[in-house]
Write an enzyme that holds these catalytic residues in place. Structure first.
Site, PDB file in Angstrom:
ATOM      1  N   HIS A 474       0.833  -1.208   0.000  1.00 42.63           N
ATOM      2  CA  HIS A 474       0.000   0.000   0.000  1.00 42.63           C
ATOM      3  C   HIS A 474       0.871   1.263   0.000  1.00 42.63           C
ATOM      4  O   HIS A 474       0.751   2.125  -0.879  1.00 42.63           O
ATOM      5  CB  HIS A 474      -0.917  -0.030   1.226  1.00 42.63           C
ATOM      6  N   GLU A 475       1.747   1.349   0.992  1.00 43.98           N
ATOM      7  CA  GLU A 475       2.576   2.558   1.096  1.00 43.98           C
ATOM      8  C   GLU A 475       3.499   2.683  -0.108  1.00 43.98           C
ATOM      9  O   GLU A 475       3.792   3.783  -0.579  1.00 43.98           O
ATOM     10  CB  GLU A 475       3.384   2.554   2.402  1.00 43.98           C
ATOM     11  N   HIS A 478       1.717   4.458  -2.845  1.00 44.44           N
ATOM     12  CA  HIS A 478       1.809   5.917  -2.683  1.00 44.44           C
ATOM     13  C   HIS A 478       3.180   6.402  -3.157  1.00 44.44           C
ATOM     14  O   HIS A 478       3.296   7.438  -3.809  1.00 44.44           O
ATOM     15  CB  HIS A 478       1.651   6.313  -1.216  1.00 44.44           C
ATOM     16  N   HIS A 481       3.377   6.818  -6.781  1.00 38.75           N
ATOM     17  CA  HIS A 481       2.690   8.049  -7.185  1.00 38.75           C
ATOM     18  C   HIS A 481       3.630   9.247  -7.042  1.00 38.75           C
ATOM     19  O   HIS A 481       3.693  10.114  -7.905  1.00 38.75           O
ATOM     20  CB  HIS A 481       1.459   8.213  -6.291  1.00 38.75           C
TER      21      HIS A 481
HETATM   22 ZN   LIG Z   1      -2.887   5.216   1.991  1.00 42.21          ZN
END
Ligand SMILES: [Zn+2]
Length: 682
Positions: A474-475, A478, A481
């Site tokens: 998940h991290e 990010h 991104h």
């Molecule tokens: Zn998040």
């Protein structure tokens, strides 16, 4: 304290490391205040210069303002990143000076009528200025930021807004500091081995290690940090201790020395007042104006639409658990501190599978390699470890990221994995330098992820739970991104997108960690190097739907509570606990335990930026379920789909409306049922 001068303040001197990385080894707490004072003075001077220009252009107004406070922004981002990741008492306490100082500066800027006149001038002449789409978007964003921060208000309202923002700037960090202190204040010491019954070996060893670190041998220490807390709630046979731990974590900062009730009341009042001053009905209306969802009505309807099927499924989940306990122990009662414990046993019975069996396949170093391999296959990135860069704690690892095909430098990447008393709970991604224009040229980003994972022990490496593996993916999403951002202006770079779009890149990454093709890339036994058995992968997949209704309802209940706090009229809030009690009633299946309270440690909405935004997780789940269906249709590592995701979404930041970006990628709008399909709820 040594005498700090401008000349010997490392925050004010140019950063001389490669790619101007942060010189963490030189920075001390006492450097922040004097450095910020100087940097803010400089920013004020830059802004005064903007107002002296005779003509008004995009360059001398919008771009000049975007760049006016570069040094101050750099310093404050270092300060606040460390506030979350590595803050001793002195560093924490400084927030009470730094936050109001920054708030005063940003009020001065956004309430400056002359400056706003110039921004509005560019904004009003957008069609005549021949700007490219990104420049237009930056102008619109800046105009709206000013308008939404009171630029058009009458002078007396401006003054009031300034006071409100000043107070709010202090309350948020206070809330976070209280929660951290309450977390650290609790310790469960065990000196009788009997009380460890049921616990996995790894958890016992970690607890012994934690005790040794506090100078006590032959004892075991459990804390409210997740890697310590969760195994006890899931496996500890001693119900009294389980209850004790659960109560402690569920009543953090609710009463006592680090109470947050007063802060919540005050924050809710001030946020409401702020919205009213600016002409909005409620704080949620104010926030949602700049979201994909647009209105409170859309959000409430969205949540209701999901609550109904989730609640039905959650009721079944609970009943199944009660029946299971009845069979096991002739008692069907499920208290909140029993839920995880019996769920684990039920899961083991249903799927012949327990979470602990997975740990040996998830050695942290292997998972990190795996997530890097995903980045290579999907987006063509490679990660080169760097060992000579200063870091703020020895646990922090650094990497240079490159584009595999062009060898272009993509950015700097930090990873910080283990809990400590100076770190907040949870996991997050952040930047030390956002991608975009800095000091006159477009620069690559410095991205960091911070987590609280299971630590290694003297006999074992760090072996993650499956949940922790998903958190890392998940991290890392990010981080993709942030790293892949390819825009001109930092205000529009990377994760600077509408809040309900920001969890798409992160949540979509979790999907690969649930597929055989993804897991096969990294899940190997840490001792034998055997790949994870296919049947275990199958069990992960089947058990992913285990209690999906319950989990979904839990997230929805947080989202609902958040929306309630930020649509209420504070005059009608008699007490924090009573308000929460009523707001959570529609999503509650087990009675609320007196003495416990969620809001008092709800850092997302009172200590972080998720106010009227917690729904974003669910909102983005629709997006990620829909987007991942595309990969499933075309192949999990299909280069065309991955390239589209990279080029239409990850590299674009906030340069376009998220719905336009999404449609570019997917060819259509997202299908809301994709999520219910994935969770098996329709
Ligand atoms: Zn998040």
């Amino acid at each position: 304290m040594a005498n700090v001068t401008t000349e010997n303040n490392p925050l004010l001197n140019p950063f001389t490391l490669k790619d101007h990385a942060v010189p963490f080894d030189l920075i001390k707490t006492e450097h922040f205040m004097p450095a910020l004072e100087v940097a803010l003075q400089q920013a004020r001077k830059n802004i005064a210069d903007i107002k002296l220009q005779k003509q008004i252009t995009f360059e001398n107004t919008i771009l000049a303002l975007e760049s006016a406070s570069e040094k101050a922004d750099t310093i404050s981002s270092i300060y606040f990143n460390l506030f979350s990741a590595e803050a001793n008492e002195a560093h924490q306490a400084l927030a009470q000076q730094i936050s109001p100082m920054l708030s005063a500066f940003s009020s001065d800027v956004s309430l400056d009528a002359e400056l706003f006149y110039r921004i509005k001038f560019v904004y009003d002449h957008l069609d005549k200025l021949n700007l490219n789409p990104e420049q237009s978007r930056l102008t619109e964003k800046m105009y709206l930021d000013f308008a939404r921060n009171g630029a058009q208000l009458a002078p007396e309202k401006k003054e009031r807004l300034r006071v409100v923002d000043q107070e709010l700037s202090i309350l948020g960090p206070q809330f976070a500091e209280n929660t951290l202190k309450a977390t650290n204040a609790f310790e469960l010491w065990i000196d009788d081995k009997k009380d460890l019954a049921g616990l996995p070996e790894g958890a016992i060893e970690a607890a012994a290690q934690a005790a040794i670190q506090k100078g006590k041998r032959s004892q075991w220490l459990f804390t409210l940090n997740v890697p310590s807390l969760m195994p006890f709630l899931m496996y500890g046979d001693n119900v009294t201790l389980r209850e004790k731990l659960w109560r402690a974590t569920s009543s953090k900062s609710f009463g006592g020395e680090f109470d947050n009730q007063g802060i919540i009341q005050k924050m809710v009042e001030l946020r409401y007042e702020r919205s009213q001053l600016l002409g909005y009905n409620t704080y949620a209306d104010y926030v949602l104006e700049e979201r994909m969802a647009k209105s409170t009505e859309t959000v409430f309807n969205f949540l209701k639409r999901l609550i109904e099927p989730s609640k039905k499924a959650a009721e079944k989940d609970l009943q199944e658990l009660k029946d299971f306990r009845l069979q096991l122990e002739s008692n069907s009662e499920i208290k909140p501190w029993d839920f995880a414990y019996y769920s684990e046993k039920l899961k083991e019975k249903k799927y012949a599978f327990n979470d602990e069996e997975l740990r040996p396949y998830f050695k942290l170093e292997n998972v990190v390699e795996g997530v890097f391999e995903h980045a290579r296959r999907l987006f063509g990135l490679t990660f080169k470890p760097v060992s000579d860069l200063p870091v703020y704690h020895p646990d922090v690892k650094t990497f240079e990221v490159y584009d595999q095909s062009t060898n272009d430098y993509v950015g700097l990447f930090y990873m910080d994995f283990f809990p400590r008393e100076t770190k907040k709970g949870g996991a997050w991604m952040t930047n030390y330098r956002e991608q975009g224009t800095w000091f006159g040229r477009v620069q690559r980003p410095h991205v960091s992820i911070v987590c609280n994972f299971t630590k290694p022990t003297p006999t074992k490496p760090s072996l993650l739970t499956y949940d922790e593996v998903r958190t890392l993916f998940h991290e890392f999403g990010h981080a993709m991104h942030g790293l892949l951002s390819k825009v001109n202006y930092r205000s529009l770079a990377g994760t600077n997108v509408y809040w309900d779009f920001v969890e798409l890149p992160s949540q979509i990454m979790e999907n690969w960690a649930g597929e055989k093709e993804g897991l096969d890339l990294f899940a190997r036994h840490y001792e034998t190097n055997e790949p994870i058995p296919a049947e275990l992968v199958q069990k992960i997949k089947i058990s992913a739907k285990f209690q999906a209704g319950w989990m979904s309802l839990r997230q929805l209940s947080f989202a609902w509570l958040d929306m309630k706090w930020h649509t209420a009229n504070p005059k009608e809030i008699a007490s924090v606990d009573q308000f929460e009690h009523e707001a959570t009633a529609p999503t509650r299946l087990i009675p609320k335990e007196p003495g416990t309270n969620q809001s008092c440690s709800f850092g997302h909405i009172f200590g972080g930026g998720y106010a009227a935004g917690y729904y974003s997780y669910k909102w983005a789940e629709v997006l990620d379920a829909d987007a991942f269906e595309y990969f499933k249709e075309q192949g999990l590592f299909n280069s065309e789909v991955a390239a589209k995701f990279k080029n239409s979404i990850l590299s674009k930041g906030g340069t376009k409306h998220p719905m336009d970006l999404y449609k570019e990628f997917r060819g259509r709008e997202p299908d809301p049922n994709s999520l219910l399909r994935r969770d098996g709820l329709i």
